[in-house]
Design an enzyme around this catalytic site. Structure first.
Site: not given
Ligand code: AMP
Ligand code: ZN
Length: 135
Positions: A29-30, A85, A92, A98, A100
């Site tokens: 995760d970035i 989420n 989400q 996805h 986590h």
């Molecule tokens: P959610 O709130 O469950 O939709 O989480 C989305 C997650 O995706 C967050 O923790 C972001 O930091 C992560 N995220 C978004 N874009 C990227 C990306 N390009 N590479 C890695 N993680 C990402």
């Protein structure tokens, strides 16, 4: 489709890939919650976990379990949260399923549980019936 995770799957944008199998890909995760926070996503696009095929969700968990065990060994974390989420109300943001995997550390300053209520017999039966009927 304008989905950032589909773009990662299709290698249109880069990611810090950890591993992949036929059905899923795992990458860091970035914006990590803790050190080693990674995501496991299906290669096929579905918005909501509960709408995705059961087998696809099982495949996500297979890769997640394997990598979480390795992460525990490598990072010496004190626990792990596996979180999905699903839906805006549930937090989400990216509309592609996805999972986590969040390594937890004794000093990470993050706390569980959320506020909890109580369950009585009548409510429990009603809930069980309504879910069973919707199966
Ligand atoms: P959610 O709130 O469950 O939709 O989480 C989305 C997650 O995706 C967050 O923790 C972001 O930091 C992560 N995220 C978004 N874009 C990227 C990306 N390009 N590479 C890695 N993680 C990402
Ligand atoms: Zn997608």
């Amino acid at each position: 489709m304008d989905c950032i995770f589909c773009k990662i799957v299709n290698e249109e944008i880069p990611c810090y890939k950890i591993a992949e199998n036929e059905h899923a890909i795992a990458f860091l995760d970035i914006m990590p919650i803790t050190k080693g926070h990674f995501l496991v996503i299906p290669k096929k696009h579905f918005e909501f976990a509960e709408d995705a095929p059961e087998e696809l969700m099982a495949n996500l968990m297979i890769l997640a379990t394997r990598l979480a065990a390795a992460a525990k060994k490598a990072l010496k974390c004190d626990g792990i949260n596996f979180i999905i989420n699903s839906g805006k109300r549930a937090g989400q943001i990216v509309p592609h399923v996805h999972l986590h995997v969040v390594p937890r550390y004794n000093d990470d300053g993050i706390y569980w549980p959320w506020p909890q209520g109580e369950l009585d017999n009548e409510t429990a039966s009603t809930l069980i019936n309504s879910i069973e009927n919707a199966l």
